[in-house]
Write a protein that holds these residues in place. Structure first.
Motif, short mmCIF file in Angstrom:
data_model
loop_
_atom_site.label_atom_id
_atom_site.label_comp_id
_atom_site.label_asym_id
_atom_site.label_seq_id
_atom_site.Cartn_x
_atom_site.Cartn_y
_atom_site.Cartn_z
N LYS A 21 0.86 -1.18 0.00
CA LYS A 21 0.00 0.00 0.00
C LYS A 21 0.89 1.23 0.00
O LYS A 21 1.80 1.36 0.82
N VAL A 22 0.63 2.13 -0.94
CA VAL A 22 1.33 3.40 -1.03
C VAL A 22 0.25 4.48 -1.12
O VAL A 22 -0.54 4.47 -2.08
N GLY A 23 0.20 5.36 -0.14
CA GLY A 23 -0.88 6.34 -0.10
C GLY A 23 -2.21 5.61 -0.01
O GLY A 23 -2.39 4.73 0.83
N ASP A 24 -3.13 5.94 -0.89
CA ASP A 24 -4.45 5.30 -0.91
C ASP A 24 -4.53 4.15 -1.91
O ASP A 24 -5.61 3.63 -2.16
N PHE A 25 -3.40 3.76 -2.49
CA PHE A 25 -3.41 2.72 -3.52
C PHE A 25 -2.80 1.43 -3.00
O PHE A 25 -1.81 1.43 -2.27
N ILE A 26 -3.39 0.31 -3.41
CA ILE A 26 -2.89 -1.02 -3.09
C ILE A 26 -2.48 -1.67 -4.41
O ILE A 26 -3.28 -1.76 -5.35
N TYR A 27 -1.23 -2.12 -4.46
CA TYR A 27 -0.68 -2.80 -5.63
C TYR A 27 -0.44 -4.25 -5.25
O TYR A 27 0.38 -4.54 -4.38
N THR A 28 -1.17 -5.16 -5.89
CA THR A 28 -0.97 -6.57 -5.55
C THR A 28 0.08 -7.19 -6.47
O THR A 28 0.25 -6.77 -7.61
N SER A 29 0.73 -8.19 -5.95
CA SER A 29 1.55 -9.05 -6.80
C SER A 29 0.60 -9.95 -7.57
O SER A 29 -0.57 -10.10 -7.21
N GLY A 30 1.09 -10.55 -8.61
CA GLY A 30 0.27 -11.49 -9.36
C GLY A 30 -0.10 -12.69 -8.51
O GLY A 30 0.72 -13.19 -7.74
N GLN A 31 -1.33 -13.11 -8.62
CA GLN A 31 -1.81 -14.30 -7.92
C GLN A 31 -2.10 -15.38 -8.94
O GLN A 31 -2.67 -15.11 -10.00
N ILE A 32 -1.67 -16.60 -8.62
CA ILE A 32 -2.06 -17.76 -9.41
C ILE A 32 -3.05 -18.56 -8.58
O ILE A 32 -3.34 -18.19 -7.45
N GLY A 33 -3.56 -19.63 -9.13
CA GLY A 33 -4.65 -20.37 -8.49
C GLY A 33 -4.24 -21.31 -7.38
O GLY A 33 -4.73 -22.44 -7.32
N LEU A 34 -3.38 -20.85 -6.49
CA LEU A 34 -2.99 -21.64 -5.32
C LEU A 34 -3.95 -21.39 -4.17
O LEU A 34 -4.41 -20.27 -3.97
N ASP A 35 -4.21 -22.45 -3.39
CA ASP A 35 -4.94 -22.24 -2.15
C ASP A 35 -3.93 -21.92 -1.04
O ASP A 35 -2.72 -21.85 -1.29
N THR A 36 -4.40 -21.74 0.17
CA THR A 36 -3.50 -21.35 1.27
C THR A 36 -2.53 -22.47 1.66
O THR A 36 -1.55 -22.21 2.35
N GLN A 37 -2.80 -23.68 1.21
CA GLN A 37 -1.89 -24.81 1.47
C GLN A 37 -0.85 -24.96 0.37
O GLN A 37 -0.03 -25.87 0.42
N GLY A 38 -0.92 -24.11 -0.66
CA GLY A 38 0.04 -24.18 -1.75
C GLY A 38 -0.33 -25.16 -2.85
O GLY A 38 0.51 -25.52 -3.67
N VAL A 39 -1.59 -25.58 -2.88
CA VAL A 39 -2.05 -26.53 -3.90
C VAL A 39 -2.68 -25.75 -5.05
O VAL A 39 -3.57 -24.92 -4.84
N LEU A 40 -2.22 -26.03 -6.27
CA LEU A 40 -2.74 -25.38 -7.47
C LEU A 40 -4.05 -26.04 -7.88
O LEU A 40 -4.11 -27.27 -8.04
N ALA A 41 -5.09 -25.23 -8.05
CA ALA A 41 -6.39 -25.75 -8.49
C ALA A 41 -6.25 -26.40 -9.87
O ALA A 41 -5.38 -26.02 -10.66
N GLU A 42 -7.12 -27.35 -10.16
CA GLU A 42 -7.08 -28.04 -11.45
C GLU A 42 -8.00 -27.37 -12.45
O GLU A 42 -9.17 -27.12 -12.16
N GLY A 43 -7.47 -27.07 -13.61
CA GLY A 43 -8.27 -26.50 -14.70
C GLY A 43 -8.36 -24.99 -14.64
O GLY A 43 -8.21 -24.37 -13.60
N LEU A 44 -8.61 -24.43 -15.80
CA LEU A 44 -8.65 -22.97 -15.93
C LEU A 44 -9.72 -22.32 -15.05
O LEU A 44 -9.44 -21.35 -14.34
N GLU A 45 -10.94 -22.83 -15.10
CA GLU A 45 -12.03 -22.19 -14.36
C GLU A 45 -11.75 -22.18 -12.86
O GLU A 45 -11.92 -21.16 -12.19
N ALA A 46 -11.30 -23.32 -12.33
CA ALA A 46 -11.00 -23.40 -10.90
C ALA A 46 -9.84 -22.48 -10.54
O ALA A 46 -9.87 -21.82 -9.49
N GLN A 47 -8.84 -22.41 -11.39
CA GLN A 47 -7.71 -21.52 -11.11
C GLN A 47 -8.14 -20.06 -11.15
O GLN A 47 -7.76 -19.27 -10.29
N ALA A 48 -8.93 -19.69 -12.14
CA ALA A 48 -9.38 -18.29 -12.25
C ALA A 48 -10.18 -17.88 -11.01
O ALA A 48 -9.98 -16.78 -10.47
N LYS A 49 -11.08 -18.75 -10.57
CA LYS A 49 -11.87 -18.44 -9.37
C LYS A 49 -10.97 -18.33 -8.14
O LYS A 49 -11.15 -17.42 -7.31
#
Length: 125
Positions: A21-49
């Motif tokens: 966060k800088v001033g009133d702006f939040i800049y996120t790093s890129g997120q991929i479809g990992l859950d909090t356990q580090g497991v990548l979701a299967e398939g495009l739709e699940a990863q996008a969600k």
């Protein structure tokens, strides 16, 4: 400058922050479809969600939400997935339409199919 970290999104895979966060702006790093356990979701739709849920959690930790995103960048492993991603993206953003770029890339971390980063305005102090 303030570092933002949410336990409701996966930890960074390298030496970077989930968001800054800088001033009133939040800049996120890129997120991929990992859950909090580090497991990548299967398939495009699940990863996008999962990506959008992760971004939502990081933004909430920083005092914002998807409704206050001003810019998104989507990285796709296959541009043929553009229409599928648009449908999922529209479900998450509703009538809100931030500025956006979408690019196809050769490879994403962990061979993910999609990665998204956002810039948002902080709404809560």
């Amino acid at each position: 400058m303030e570092y933002i970290a949410s336990s409701k999104a996966p930890s960074a895979l390298g030496p970077y922050s989930q968001a800054i966060k800088v001033g009133d702006f939040i800049y996120t790093s890129g997120q991929i479809g990992l859950d909090t356990q580090g497991v990548l979701a299967e398939g495009l739709e699940a990863q996008a969600k999962q990506v959008l849920n992760n971004l939502s959690a990081v933004l909430q930790e920083g005092g914002s939400d998807l409704g206050h995103v001003v810019k998104t960048t989507i990285f796709l492993a296959n541009m043929e997935d553009f229409a599928k991603v648009n449908a999922i993206y529209a479900d998450f953003f509703g009538e809100h339409k931030p500025a956006r770029s979408t690019v196809a890339v050769k490879t994403l971390p962990l061979n993910a199919l999609i990665e998204i980063e956002v810039v948002a305005i902080q709404t809560k102090v």
